[in-house]
Scaffold this motif. Structure first.
Motif, PDB file in Angstrom:
ATOM      1  N   GLY A   1       3.984  46.511  17.812  1.00 13.61           N
ATOM      2  CA  GLY A   1       3.097  47.519  17.245  1.00 13.61           C
ATOM      3  C   GLY A   1       1.675  47.392  17.745  1.00 13.61           C
ATOM      4  N   LEU A   2       1.473  47.003  19.003  1.00 14.57           N
ATOM      5  CA  LEU A   2       0.142  46.822  19.579  1.00 14.57           C
ATOM      6  C   LEU A   2      -0.164  47.962  20.532  1.00 14.57           C
ATOM      7  CD1 LEU A   2       0.165  42.969  20.297  1.00 14.57           C
ATOM      8  CD2 LEU A   2      -0.929  44.175  18.400  1.00 14.57           C
ATOM      9  N   TYR A   3      -1.442  48.394  20.555  1.00 17.12           N
ATOM     10  CA  TYR A   3      -1.900  49.487  21.406  1.00 17.12           C
ATOM     11  C   TYR A   3      -3.181  49.054  22.115  1.00 17.12           C
ATOM     12  CZ  TYR A   3       1.491  52.167  18.748  1.00 17.12           C
ATOM     13  OH  TYR A   3       2.658  52.617  18.162  1.00 17.12           O
ATOM     14  N   VAL A   4      -3.359  49.520  23.345  1.00 14.29           N
ATOM     15  CA  VAL A   4      -4.454  49.068  24.203  1.00 14.29           C
ATOM     16  C   VAL A   4      -5.422  50.222  24.418  1.00 14.29           C
ATOM     17  CG1 VAL A   4      -5.079  48.133  26.448  1.00 14.29           C
ATOM     18  CG2 VAL A   4      -2.973  47.373  25.327  1.00 14.29           C
ATOM     19  N   VAL A   5      -6.682  49.990  24.088  1.00 11.66           N
ATOM     20  CA  VAL A   5      -7.781  50.938  24.349  1.00 11.66           C
ATOM     21  C   VAL A   5      -8.756  50.242  25.295  1.00 11.66           C
ATOM     22  CG1 VAL A   5      -9.641  52.300  23.362  1.00 11.66           C
ATOM     23  CG2 VAL A   5      -7.507  52.003  22.091  1.00 11.66           C
ATOM     24  N   GLY A   6      -9.091  50.891  26.409  1.00  6.68           N
ATOM     25  CA  GLY A   6      -9.981  50.282  27.396  1.00  6.68           C
ATOM     26  C   GLY A   6      -9.218  49.492  28.431  1.00  6.68           C
ATOM     27  N   LEU A   7      -8.142  50.068  28.948  1.00  5.31           N
ATOM     28  CA  LEU A   7      -7.291  49.376  29.919  1.00  5.31           C
ATOM     29  C   LEU A   7      -7.857  49.522  31.326  1.00  5.31           C
ATOM     30  CD1 LEU A   7      -4.605  48.019  30.847  1.00  5.31           C
ATOM     31  CD2 LEU A   7      -3.610  50.325  30.901  1.00  5.31           C
ATOM     32  N   PHE A   8      -7.803  48.433  32.096  1.00  4.41           N
ATOM     33  CA  PHE A   8      -8.086  48.433  33.531  1.00  4.41           C
ATOM     34  C   PHE A   8      -6.884  47.807  34.215  1.00  4.41           C
ATOM     35  CE2 PHE A   8      -9.577  47.056  37.597  1.00  4.41           C
ATOM     36  CZ  PHE A   8     -10.548  47.966  37.978  1.00  4.41           C
ATOM     37  N   ASP A   9      -6.145  48.625  34.967  1.00  2.00           N
ATOM     38  CA  ASP A   9      -4.915  48.176  35.616  1.00  2.00           C
ATOM     39  C   ASP A   9      -5.237  47.821  37.066  1.00  2.00           C
ATOM     40  OD1 ASP A   9      -2.352  47.723  36.554  1.00  2.00           O
ATOM     41  OD2 ASP A   9      -1.478  49.339  35.374  1.00  2.00           O
ATOM     42  N   THR A  10      -5.082  46.554  37.419  1.00  2.00           N
ATOM     43  CA  THR A  10      -5.370  46.112  38.790  1.00  2.00           C
ATOM     44  C   THR A  10      -4.347  46.628  39.790  1.00  2.00           C
ATOM     45  OG1 THR A  10      -4.214  44.041  38.275  1.00  2.00           O
ATOM     46  CG2 THR A  10      -6.611  44.057  38.054  1.00  2.00           C
ATOM     47  N   PHE A  11      -3.189  47.052  39.320  1.00  2.00           N
ATOM     48  CA  PHE A  11      -2.210  47.642  40.235  1.00  2.00           C
ATOM     49  C   PHE A  11      -2.749  48.947  40.820  1.00  2.00           C
ATOM     50  CE2 PHE A  11       1.198  50.745  40.864  1.00  2.00           C
ATOM     51  CZ  PHE A  11       1.979  50.089  41.809  1.00  2.00           C
ATOM     52  N   HIS A  12      -3.295  49.808  39.968  1.00  2.00           N
ATOM     53  CA  HIS A  12      -3.882  51.060  40.461  1.00  2.00           C
ATOM     54  C   HIS A  12      -5.096  50.788  41.346  1.00  2.00           C
ATOM     55  CE1 HIS A  12      -1.132  53.210  37.965  1.00  2.00           C
ATOM     56  NE2 HIS A  12      -1.680  52.835  36.829  1.00  2.00           N
ATOM     57  N   ALA A  13      -5.846  49.743  41.048  1.00  2.00           N
ATOM     58  CA  ALA A  13      -6.993  49.398  41.886  1.00  2.00           C
ATOM     59  C   ALA A  13      -6.536  48.964  43.279  1.00  2.00           C
ATOM     60  CB  ALA A  13      -7.801  48.284  41.226  1.00  2.00           C
ATOM     61  N   ALA A  14      -5.452  48.197  43.361  1.00  2.00           N
ATOM     62  CA  ALA A  14      -4.940  47.780  44.665  1.00  2.00           C
ATOM     63  C   ALA A  14      -4.453  48.968  45.471  1.00  2.00           C
ATOM     64  CB  ALA A  14      -3.816  46.758  44.471  1.00  2.00           C
ATOM     65  N   ARG A  15      -3.818  49.932  44.811  1.00  2.00           N
ATOM     66  CA  ARG A  15      -3.369  51.134  45.512  1.00  2.00           C
ATOM     67  C   ARG A  15      -4.553  51.973  45.980  1.00  2.00           C
ATOM     68  NH1 ARG A  15       1.362  50.034  47.537  1.00  2.00           N
ATOM     69  NH2 ARG A  15       3.053  49.801  45.993  1.00  2.00           N
ATOM     70  N   SER A  16      -5.569  52.095  45.154  1.00  2.00           N
ATOM     71  CA  SER A  16      -6.733  52.898  45.520  1.00  2.00           C
ATOM     72  C   SER A  16      -7.491  52.270  46.685  1.00  2.00           C
ATOM     73  CB  SER A  16      -7.648  53.064  44.316  1.00  2.00           C
ATOM     74  OG  SER A  16      -8.788  53.825  44.636  1.00  2.00           O
ATOM     75  N   LEU A  17      -7.534  50.946  46.755  1.00  2.00           N
ATOM     76  CA  LEU A  17      -8.236  50.264  47.836  1.00  2.00           C
ATOM     77  C   LEU A  17      -7.397  50.157  49.095  1.00  2.00           C
ATOM     78  CD1 LEU A  17      -9.910  47.400  45.777  1.00  2.00           C
ATOM     79  CD2 LEU A  17     -11.034  49.382  46.783  1.00  2.00           C
ATOM     80  N   GLY A  18      -6.130  50.537  49.045  1.00  2.00           N
ATOM     81  CA  GLY A  18      -5.291  50.537  50.235  1.00  2.00           C
ATOM     82  C   GLY A  18      -4.848  49.162  50.683  1.00  2.00           C
ATOM     83  N   TYR A  19      -4.642  48.232  49.741  1.00  2.00           N
ATOM     84  CA  TYR A  19      -4.169  46.899  50.111  1.00  2.00           C
ATOM     85  C   TYR A  19      -2.740  46.969  50.653  1.00  2.00           C
ATOM     86  CZ  TYR A  19      -8.154  44.825  47.656  1.00  2.00           C
ATOM     87  OH  TYR A  19      -9.407  44.467  47.260  1.00  2.00           O
ATOM     88  N   PRO A  20      -2.374  46.088  51.578  1.00  2.00           N
ATOM     89  CA  PRO A  20      -0.980  46.091  52.067  1.00  2.00           C
ATOM     90  C   PRO A  20       0.032  45.687  51.010  1.00  2.00           C
ATOM     91  CG  PRO A  20      -2.212  44.232  52.962  1.00  2.00           C
ATOM     92  CD  PRO A  20      -3.207  45.101  52.278  1.00  2.00           C
ATOM     93  N   GLY A  21      -0.397  44.974  49.978  1.00  2.00           N
ATOM     94  CA  GLY A  21       0.478  44.603  48.875  1.00  2.00           C
ATOM     95  C   GLY A  21      -0.202  44.896  47.558  1.00  2.00           C
ATOM     96  N   ALA A  22       0.607  45.216  46.537  1.00  2.00           N
ATOM     97  CA  ALA A  22       0.057  45.537  45.222  1.00  2.00           C
ATOM     98  C   ALA A  22       0.607  44.638  44.127  1.00  2.00           C
ATOM     99  CB  ALA A  22       0.330  47.001  44.876  1.00  2.00           C
ATOM    100  N   GLY A  23       1.378  43.620  44.485  1.00  2.00           N
ATOM    101  CA  GLY A  23       1.915  42.720  43.477  1.00  2.00           C
ATOM    102  C   GLY A  23       0.882  41.706  43.011  1.00  2.00           C
ATOM    103  N   LEU A  24       1.139  41.116  41.845  1.00  2.00           N
ATOM    104  CA  LEU A  24       0.215  40.129  41.307  1.00  2.00           C
ATOM    105  C   LEU A  24       0.157  38.887  42.179  1.00  2.00           C
ATOM    106  CD1 LEU A  24      -1.698  39.262  39.064  1.00  2.00           C
ATOM    107  CD2 LEU A  24       0.287  38.448  37.757  1.00  2.00           C
TER     108      LEU A  24
END
Length: 801
Positions: free
Chosen positions: A310-333
């Motif tokens: 029953g937990l909800y997140v407000v103010g999320l920053f997803d590093t996966f989307h950041a890796a895609r936006s920056l064009g990294y060759p990999g997006a995994g943790l």
């Protein structure tokens, strides 16, 4: 060691003796011997029963060490029917022996610590063999999950911290696109209206992380430890969160572990405690708009937090989307950790059974590493996003793109899984696996496939197991293709480790018979086409609805964004207001209207006047000045005898007339060809040069004429050629391309012309007899190396002496 050697020798001798006896008996006529001696038949039957019992015991003992279930050998015929199961057990044993030998010899590194360390580790935590069933953790929960729920999923929260909309208003049912009742996202308004703090849009120095080896995470498995952790989390500005999930031995999935890190400390939260619902108090931090929550690939994490805690997140920053936006060759943790910190994550533990308690040291360290470095990774990626963003251009604002996608991820909402038998849509339906597999089923096979797929989902709900654990997809396809008629045929299709279907063989056969005898059996191709068209129509409708919502209520731009400037192109004034071709370009009013224009389309490099009817009309008062060259001229009549002589030459000419044929110039040359201009003939010439060139040409012509006269004297009996006829002053006829001989027959033409000539020397005749060779140019290629350099005795090709 000596006792094992003696046991091995005795077993080998017994096997050799048994094999020899069986071979001798195989060569005899057993039915004939049975008819002669009934006592022999009785003895053979008793020995067969004893051997079957020994084989059954051996298979049972071997199956306890392997991942398969041993078959039952009731009689001799059962060996042939269950031969595949026997082979599977033997293969499993050989594979385990091979792995053990590789680990013993050092070819493969052990995942668990060897020797005494392994013994101490086994004392600290229990082993979970795959073939042993232990009580499931979900059975001990205060709120046991119910897999049969198919209605609207009611949020688990009992209170709503940091609320902008009251909890009662958030729990009102609505109809989704399929017409089912659903509860809305409790924090939908808070997430949509959330504004990220200015620090997200600013570049700052990354805060270094503490040494991983010197840091120990705090294990939270009591309510007191939970309260202490919550108090420390409330003082943080950014926190990192990660989850470990288990979905193999449960139907809807099981959130097994949660990792939380701040700048100074790490926590490992046990989410398998019976009081796990008390973790709802973390909403005081997870929903706090003043705290940034950093997650990686949070698409499913958001759903798991809602479903189990029953937990909800407000103010999320997803590093996966950041890796895609920056064009990294990999997006995994693992890639991000290695890129920014050089830490090598041991991803072989990602698929571990996270239900095991207590956690081993390897699993504990692996879980801690997922969030220990994540805030440092966030600092570096945020700075790079700010550097590569243009806040004045929305299309180049990478920070805004990442935050929008993160908000969309946070708005994901969990729904109870509903099985769609008709269309097979949804994550648990049959449409997705069937559309990705190139199969050609008959209507009867397609009907069996749907019924088996539905039966698998029903059994998984009852047994609280995943559908793949009950029966993998490839087995469902195999059963639909073969449509077994009896238990033996069905057992041969099922994998050895499918325990649940093997205990429900009769039930599964009844489902197959029902599907085969069904009255309505739809066609596979038509069904897939209908569902595809239905999905396409739904996407179009959803896209239109989104466009309508965006146009009706556009979302305000995020903070620190300015409206983009308008591109301005300064255009100079026209050089003239009239043209002999266009007429008057602009009227006085249009010219004045054009002057204050400061923005034009950049795509139009050359502005042209508008071609309207009033420009060319004479009634609008626009007067066009006529130049003298445009006015009319009156022609006067000239008598025929007074007219200048016309040039009789036509536009038809021969190439040789234009200089293609080298011939002698006579003293009286013709007039210049009309294609030659005066500028060409008079360019850089004077009278002296022309006179000197004429004298040289005359002298050269005399020598050439004398030479050709002597040549004619020798060959008077031969018909003259075209060149000779031209030298005599005759006009050269036009070349007839249609009747000209082919160049491929040049040798024959030359032979005919050579008739009657005097005999020439061999060298000249050899040159004349050469025919046309279209591949002559290929002979100019460089030669390759010789085949091989053979050396004779006493001789060397390398050194020449």
């Amino acid at each position: 060691m000596d006792s094992f050697k003696a046991l091995q020798d005795s077993i080998s001798a017994a096997l050799v003796s048994t094999t020899r006896s069986a071979t001798q008996l195989r060569g005899a006529d057993i039915p004939f011997q049975r008819s002669l001696n009934p006592a022999l038949g009785t003895a053979l039957d008793s020995q067969n029963a004893r051997l079957l019992e020994l084989a059954q015991r051996l298979l049972g003992n071997a199956a306890t060490s392997s991942d398969v279930v041993g078959p039952k050998l009731s009689d001799v015929e059962a060996i042939d029917g269950n031969w595949k199961g026997i082979v599977d057990i033997v293969d499993s044993l050989l594979e385990k022996a091979d792995i053990s030998l590789d680990e013993y010899t050092g070819v493969v590194k052990r995942l668990s610590p060897p020797g005494d360390q392994a013994a101490s580790a086994s004392k600290s935590r229990p082993a979970f063999p795959k073939n042993v069933h232990y009580p499931k953790p979900q059975l001990s929960f205060d709120n046991v999950p119910r897999n049969t729920e198919t209605g609207a999923f009611r949020p688990l929260i009992t209170s709503k911290p940091h609320a902008k909309v009251s909890m009662d208003q958030c729990l009102r049912l609505f109809k989704d696109k399929t017409g089912r009742d659903q509860y809305p996202h409790p924090y939908e308004t808070e997430i949509q209206s959330y504004e990220y703090p200015p620090s997200v849009y600013q570049e700052s120095e990354p805060q270094p992380y503490h040494s991983f080896d010197a840091t120990t995470a705090t294990y939270v498995d009591t309510p007191e430890a939970l309260a202490t952790m919550l108090a420390e989390l409330k003082t943080a500005k950014e926190i990192a969160i990660d989850l470990e999930h288990h979905d193999n031995r449960t139907y809807i999935g099981l959130l097994s572990l949660m990792q939380i890190s701040t700048r100074d400390k790490d926590w490992i939260v046990d989410t398998l405690q019976p009081w796990r619902r008390r973790l709802e108090c973390l909403n005081e931090v997870f929903a706090d708009p003043s705290i940034i929550k950093v997650l990686h690939g949070a698409y499913m994490d958001i759903v798991w937090l809602q479903r189990d805690l029953g937990l909800y997140v407000v103010g999320l920053f997803d590093t996966f989307h950041a890796a895609r936006s920056l064009g990294y060759p990999g997006a995994g943790l693992a890639y991000l950790l290695n890129r920014f910190t050089g830490f090598q994550a041991q991803k072989q533990y990602q698929l571990a059974d996270w239900r095991v308690r207590p956690l081993s040291n390897e699993l504990f360290k692996y879980a801690q590493a997922d969030t220990h470095f994540l805030l440092y990774v966030y600092d570096n990626m945020r700075n790079e996003l700010v550097r590569k963003s243009d806040f004045d251009d929305p299309e180049k604002n990478k920070v805004h793109d990442v935050l929008v996608k993160s908000q969309e991820t946070a708005l994901q909402r969990y729904e109870n899984p509903v099985y769609d038998m008709e269309n097979g849509l949804g994550p648990i339906g049959w449409y997705r696996p069937l559309s990705k597999t190139p199969v050609q089923y008959t209507p009867q096979q397609f009907s069996v496939f749907r019924e088996i797929h539905k039966w698998r989902d029903d059994v998984a709900r009852v047994e609280d197991e995943s559908t793949n654990f009950v029966m993998p997809n490839h087995t469902v396809f195999s059963i639909a293709r073969t449509m077994p008629k009896d238990g033996a045929e069905l057992t041969s299709v099922l994998p050895p480790n499918n325990h649940i279907p093997r205990t429900r063989v009769e039930e599964l056969l009844a489902v197959i018979r029902k599907a085969k005898d069904a009255d309505e059996q739809p066609d596979l191709i038509e069904t897939l086409k209908r569902i595809s068209e239905m999905e396409y129509a739904a996407r179009i409708a959803s896209r239109s609805a989104n466009v309508a919502v965006q146009s009706a209520a556009p979302k305000p731009a995020p903070a620190l964004q300015r409206p983009p400037p308008v591109a301005v192109l300064e255009t100079p004034d026209l050089r003239a207001l009239s043209s002999s071709f266009w007429g008057k370009l602009l009227s006085k009013g249009m010219a004045e209207q054009r002057r204050p224009m400061s923005t034009v389309s950049i795509n139009l490099a050359l502005p042209l006047p508008p071609l309207t009817a009033e420009i060319f009309s004479e009634a609008n008062g626009a007067e066009v000045e006529e130049s003298p060259s445009v006015g009319k001229t009156e022609h006067t009549f000239v008598p025929k005898d007074q007219r200048p002589a016309e040039d009789t030459r036509s536009d038809i000419f021969i190439v040789k007339q234009l200089g293609g044929h080298k011939r002698k110039r006579t003293e009286v040359d013709e007039a210049p060809h009309p294609f030659q201009t005066d500028e060409l003939m008079l360019e850089d010439t004077d009278a002296d040069n022309v006179q000197g060139q004429d004298e040289k040409a005359r002298e050269k012509a005399r020598k050439k004429a004398a030479k050709k006269a002597a040549k004619k004297q020798k060959s008077r009996d031969l018909p003259p050629t075209n060149e000779e006829a031209l030298d005599d002053g005759e006009e050269e006829p036009a070349f007839d391309y249609a009747n000209a001989p082919s160049v491929l027959r040049a040798q024959e033409v030359e032979a005919q012309r050579a008739k009657g000539k005097k005999k020439k020397d061999k060298k000249d005749r050899k040159k004349k007899d050469q025919a046309f060779n279209p591949y002559a140019a290929l002979q100019d290629a460089p030669k390759g190396l010789p085949r091989s350099q053979k050396e004779g005795p006493g001789k060397s090709k390398t050194f020449l002496s």
